[in-house]
Structure formats: structure tokens, C-alpha cells
Design a protein around this motif. Structure first.
Motif, short mmCIF file in Angstrom:
data_model
loop_
_atom_site.label_atom_id
_atom_site.label_comp_id
_atom_site.label_asym_id
_atom_site.label_seq_id
_atom_site.Cartn_x
_atom_site.Cartn_y
_atom_site.Cartn_z
N ILE A 1 0.65 -1.15 -0.10
CA ILE A 1 0.01 -0.07 0.02
C ILE A 1 0.93 1.29 0.02
O ILE A 1 0.49 2.36 -0.61
CB ILE A 1 -0.93 0.01 1.24
N ASP A 2 2.01 1.17 0.82
CA ASP A 2 2.84 2.46 0.79
C ASP A 2 3.54 2.73 -0.72
O ASP A 2 3.58 3.87 -0.97
CB ASP A 2 4.02 2.10 1.83
N VAL A 3 3.80 1.66 -1.42
CA VAL A 3 4.40 1.70 -2.62
C VAL A 3 3.17 2.26 -3.70
O VAL A 3 3.73 3.01 -4.19
CB VAL A 3 4.93 0.31 -3.02
N VAL A 4 2.07 1.45 -3.54
CA VAL A 4 1.06 1.89 -4.71
C VAL A 4 0.14 3.05 -4.19
O VAL A 4 -0.57 3.59 -5.31
CB VAL A 4 0.35 0.73 -5.16
N ALA A 5 0.20 3.62 -3.31
CA ALA A 5 -0.91 4.68 -3.01
C ALA A 5 -0.69 5.81 -3.88
O ALA A 5 -1.93 6.45 -3.88
CB ALA A 5 -0.76 4.90 -1.39
N ALA B 1 -5.80 0.69 6.61
CA ALA B 1 -4.61 1.74 6.11
C ALA B 1 -4.64 2.16 4.69
O ALA B 1 -4.42 3.31 4.22
CB ALA B 1 -3.59 0.57 6.22
N ALA B 2 -5.28 1.16 3.93
CA ALA B 2 -5.35 1.60 2.40
C ALA B 2 -6.40 2.92 2.25
O ALA B 2 -5.97 3.81 1.69
CB ALA B 2 -6.00 0.50 1.63
N ARG B 3 -7.39 2.70 3.18
CA ARG B 3 -8.30 4.39 3.23
C ARG B 3 -7.50 5.31 3.66
O ARG B 3 -7.93 6.59 3.11
CB ARG B 3 -9.50 3.88 3.99
N ASP B 4 -6.99 5.12 4.75
CA ASP B 4 -6.18 6.17 5.28
C ASP B 4 -5.15 6.80 4.26
O ASP B 4 -4.92 8.06 4.45
CB ASP B 4 -5.41 5.73 6.41
N LYS B 5 -4.80 6.02 3.41
CA LYS B 5 -3.83 6.65 2.33
C LYS B 5 -4.39 7.13 1.13
O LYS B 5 -4.16 7.35 0.02
CB LYS B 5 -2.78 5.50 1.99
N GLY B 6 -5.93 7.34 1.42
CA GLY B 6 -6.67 7.72 0.27
C GLY B 6 -7.05 6.65 -1.15
O GLY B 6 -7.64 7.17 -2.11
N PRO C 1 -15.60 5.47 6.84
CA PRO C 1 -14.60 4.35 7.15
C PRO C 1 -14.97 3.62 8.55
O PRO C 1 -14.81 2.66 9.13
CB PRO C 1 -13.19 4.59 7.26
N SER C 2 -15.80 4.48 9.32
CA SER C 2 -15.97 4.06 10.92
C SER C 2 -17.56 3.33 10.85
O SER C 2 -17.75 2.86 11.85
CB SER C 2 -16.22 5.34 11.70
N ALA D 1 -14.03 -2.03 6.66
CA ALA D 1 -14.27 -0.82 5.94
C ALA D 1 -14.20 -0.50 4.59
O ALA D 1 -13.60 0.55 4.30
CB ALA D 1 -13.91 0.39 7.03
N ALA D 2 -14.57 -1.41 3.64
CA ALA D 2 -14.21 -1.33 2.23
C ALA D 2 -15.45 -0.25 1.62
O ALA D 2 -16.48 -0.06 2.25
CB ALA D 2 -14.61 -2.68 1.65
N ASP D 3 -14.89 0.22 0.35
CA ASP D 3 -15.69 1.15 -0.34
C ASP D 3 -16.73 0.59 -1.13
O ASP D 3 -17.81 0.56 -1.23
CB ASP D 3 -14.77 1.92 -1.48
#
Lengths: 316, 316
Positions: free
Chosen positions: B60-64, B94-99, B128-129, B134-136
Motif C-alpha cells: 500500500i505504501d508503494v502503490v498509494a 490503512a489503504a483508506r487512510d492513504k486515500g 470508514p468508521s 471498512a471497504a468502499d
């Protein structure tokens, strides 16, 4: 022993094909049990998970001597997140510890190595330590094709586990896709034919194979037709009770010995304290309602289906 | 904003429809990451869950900054039991936090209140809460009938979430049931027609609705046909890369503006360190391979599909 052998041994031992569905819903839990879970504190998910676990464990205590199997519905546990899923894990384990066959109703399905992961996760077969969710059998969805069922079948064969493939489901709209005719054969008939062939191919010399089929009691004529089309396939029949199916509606799902089918009731048993003949004013007595409703279902199936022949066996 | 609006805004912002599938498999993880997880101790499930979480968080860090969305595959997390599912929860967060837009690939499906429970569990939409996972958006299976999709649709509409209904899957045997013709129309075409109508009925004045369809890149002719049949339906296209689909094969899934589709690659990106043009001898550099493979996929889609028009937009 194969899943089919273990299942039928359990049905014979208890003298009934009644299957208790563990579908906990917060709104319908007995008030004292909810209050106790809330007193334990934590997030709403933790509270719900704790209540679901205690509720299911107490139901298991009530029904373990009466029925051969229980069917926890994964969705209600997943709805509480990881805490709920941990509760599901313990509920499955507790049911197995009590000698019950556990069918995890999760309706999974996916391709290749993804299907393998689901199969490893939910199918423990004979050895409850061999999967994190140690069910004897799992419900699966055939839409993606029989190649996507194969990893589940391989795992089930390896561990002595079983499957129940959705064939004809009990919901009002189930015919929308399942009834579509192709050259005179409906989709559900074709799925049934595939499931039957998988059983015959994997257990050529046996009676029932371990790849079952889900066929709703809400379509009784089709149930008889499917029993004839799948003579080597054990059936899981939902739709009895709250969904409108009667014991007579399930009758055609059995063979002449009273085997070959299990009949599920969820709400009609686990929430019997709320309405119907076993409702109680004082919800602290909810377990008596569960027991009475379970015994009533067993009697009803014995009176109106070939499963009555089982009771004579088990009493003899 | 609806899911379709948020998805397309993210696609435009990143200038690509590339979707990274998070399908962690223990055997294929980078050796140093496995060693670190093992050093942390615990059960085999806890070790695997810990490794999967770190692996996915680092991807996620790499692809965000590169792609609009990721698609965690629930099966691989469930395979580690409650610990794995807790890891899935944190990976989604974490993915959602990265947008990133998160599509949980769980292929759920059931009736009535059970479907409601799955929808509550996995669809958080804009907030997300509002769900434990918490998927889209969530992938769902249509076999049981459109009435079983409705609880998912209702929840998605309420929370600004989305769905992807399995229509034509990418596996070799997908045609077994999906291709069955009824009065000249295949089952997958009929499911597509139902999905399109659900979008038109729920968003009469809009372009794309929020009820997507899964259509494999491994059947390129059908992809074009389905794009035409479902002009208001966003597509999720699996099968690119490791499963054999090329960027050209996905081309027909897009509209003229380069929107309307996202293309998934899982193994080809997350395990790029192991084989192919971005393989590395020293597995501690695995993240460079993930980045290079992601950039290569983005370029490939830009060159051979209408999605190339998006890059001009995002660069302008």
C-alpha cells in the motif's frame, strides 16, 4: 470415514435429520443475555460478539443431545468484525467438542488458489485442529463453474469433510437465474447433474457421496425431482418453519430409509422464546423454548417424513 | 458522493484504471519478511497473519500514489482465522487512510437478513468508521437471484458504497453455467441486463451507477459486448497478467473517455520480485519490483486502452 458416513451415523444415532441453524441477531436475543454482554463493556462489536457466542454456546448445550448437526451462519459473526469471527471459531469448536456435526454456512466460492484458501480455512473434516474454522462441511456457490468447486472437493476428500453446493435456494427470487431453461433443462437441474456426477465419480462404490446440495423446502415439487436426479447426493433443506416450508414439504427429499437429507430450522428454534407456541413472557427461560421447539421439530419430521423410520431404529 | 463518483474521481486523479489485488500467499512472500514474522512467535496462523499484514501495508505504501484502488482478497486472510481477519481489517483501514479506494473481494451472497449482515460487515462507503471491514465496495455473487442482491444495493446506496456483481468470471470453466443459452441469451448476459437495469433504476439521471460488474479480461470479445450491454455499469476486469489477459484484451471494457473500467493485477504486481522482468536476486528489494511492475502496468494500459486519455488529463 467420509463426511457422508459421519453425517449418517450422527443422524442414525440421534434418530432425526433436524439441523439447528445458528443465526444470531442482536435485536432478537433474550434481554438478560444482551444485558450481561453489555455489562462486559468494550466496543459495540465486542459486545455483540460476546452475546452471540454465549447465545450459541447455550443453544449448543440444549440441542447437542437432540440433533445430529448445527449450522452456524458466518455472516452474523462477520458483522461484528474480528471479534465476531473469533466467536464463530469458538462456537464451531464447542459444537464439535459436544459431538455435533458442524456445517459452516458461508456460501463461499472463488477460483483456483483462492478457493483453496477458503477450503483450508473452513474445512477441518475429521480433525478439528486442521483448520482455523474447524467445520465438518461448508456451503459453496457454483456460479463460477465446476472448476471452482474442485479445490473445495479436493480438500473435503483429503480431510473427510463435506460440501453443500447451492442448487435451488429457498428465497422468493431464487428462480430468476436458477430456473432458466436451456434445451429443456433448468440451470438448477444442470447444477444438480454436475454435483451428482462429482459424487458418482469420487465414490463409485458408495451410497451417498460427500458433496451435498442445498435445495429449499419452499419448492417441494422440485425437491422430489432433485432427490431422484441426485440419488448419491445428500441434501440440506432450508426453508422449513419461518420461511414457510412444512415437514410434508421436505418429505420428498428423503430416501426410503429416512436418510439422504437434513432439514434446517434457524429462527423457529433459536428465537422460539419470542413468538409462536413456545414463546415465554420471562425471557430468562428462553432455553426451555429452544428445547421445546427442537423437540417439536423432531416430532414433526418424524410424523410427516420418512425420517420417522430413524426414530424406530434409534429407540430399538 | 456516490461510489461511482468517488471511483472515477480517483481514477482521474491518478490517471490510470490500474487496480492492485492484495492476494498474499505465504510461499511467495519475500524471505526476509517471512523470517521477521516467524521471529515474532505465536501460532502458525498468527505468524502468517502478521506477515500478510506487513506485506500488504508495505505494498500500500508503494502503490498509494500510483493507483486509485486496491482489492484485498478476503480468502487469504480468512485462511489465518481470526488473526488473519484482524489483519484484513487493518489493511483495509490503512489503504483508506492513504486515500485509496478499497474493493473487498469476498464474493458474498445470501438471502434477506443474512445478506444485510454481510453488507453491514463489509460496506462502509464514505465513512470508514461505519463497518468493521471498512471497504468502499464489495464483490457479490448473483446465483441466488436479484432479490438477494437488494440488501447489498440498499446498504451501498445508504453509505455511498459500491458493489461488483460477478457476471463473466475469468476462470477457464466460467462458461459452464454462465454461457448457458436461454432463448438466445446467455446467463451472464441476463445477469448483466439485470445489473444494468438496477443501475438505471437507482440513478436515472446519472452516468455510471454504483453497481458494478466483474467481467474477465480472458474473454475479450464478451467484454466489448458487455460494455455495450451495460453502459451505466462500472466494470472490474480481472484476468490481466498472470491469468493471461493483455492490456489490449481489456480495451473494450472502457468508454471513449477512458473511464468505466478498472483492471486488476494481483500476482503480477505483488509477487513481481519472484519472476518476470522485475524479478530480483535479493528479495529484500522486493518493493522496487512492486513499484516497477505497477508502473509498467500503468504504462501498458495507457498505451493499449482508452485509459491513455486519462494520463493526458492528470498531467495537464
Amino acid at each position: 470415514m467420509t463426511f457422508a458416513d459421519r453425517l449418517h451415523a450422527a443422524i442414525r444415532a440421534k434418530g432425526t435429520p433436524a439441523l439447528v441453524g445458528l443465526d444470531p441477531r442482536w435485536e432478537q436475543l433474550p434481554a438478560p443475555l444482551k444485558a450481561k454482554a453489555e455489562a462486559g463493556g468494550g466496543s459495540c462489536y465486542e459486545i455483540q460478539a460476546r452475546a452471540f457466542e454465549e447465545f450459541c454456546l447455550r443453544i449448543i448445550d440444549v440441542v447437542a443431545d437432540l440433533v445430529p448437526a448445527v449450522k452456524p451462519q458466518s455472516a452474523f459473526f462477520e458483522d461484528s468484525g474480528p471479534a465476531g469471527v473469533a466467536a464463530l471459531q469458538r462456537v464451531i469448536q464447542a459444537a464439535r467438542d459436544k459431538g455435533l456435526i458442524v456445517i459452516c454456512d458461508a456460501k463461499r466460492g472463488d477460483i483456483g488458489s483462492t478457493a483453496e484458501a477458503y477450503a483450508r480455512a473452513y474445512l477441518a473434516g475429521e480433525d478439528p485442529s486442521s483448520a482455523p474454522f474447524a467445520a465438518d462441511a461448508l456451503t459453496v456457490n457454483p456460479y463460477m463453474g465446476a472448476d471452482t468447486l474442485q479445490p473445495f472437493i479436493d480438500r473435503a476428500a483429503a480431510c473427510g469433510g463435506g460440501l453443500y453446493v447451492l442448487v435451488r435456494t429457498s428465497n422468493p427470487g431464487s428462480g430468476e437465474f436458477q430456473n432458466r431453461l436451456t434445451e429443456g433443462q433448468s440451470l438448477y437441474q444442470r447444477v444438480a447433474e454436475v454435483v451428482e456426477k462429482l459424487n458418482v465419480d469420487s465414490h463409485p462404490a458408495r451410497g451417498y457421496g460427500s458433496i451435498g446440495a442445498v435445495v429449499g423446502a419452499t419448492y417441494p415439487e422440485e425437491l422430489g425431482e432433485l432427490r431422484a436426479l441426485m440419488p448419491h447426493t445428500p441434501l440440506l433443506i432450508p426453508g422449513y418453519g419461518s420461511q414457510g416450508g412444512t415437514s410434508a414439504d421436505t418429505s420428498a427429499g428423503f430416501d426410503q430409509a429416512g436418510l439422504g437429507a437434513i432439514v434446517n430450522s434457524s429462527r423457529g428454534i433459536i428465537f422460539a422464546h419470542r413468538k409462536g407456541p413456545f414463546a415465554v413472557a420471562d425471557e430468562s427461560h428462553w432455553e426451555s423454548s429452544v428445547e421445546a421447539a427442537t423437540r417439536a421439530m423432531i416430532d414433526d419430521l418424524a410424523q410427516h417424513t420418512p425420517a420417522g423410520r430413524l426414530q424406530n431404529c434409534s429407540q430399538a
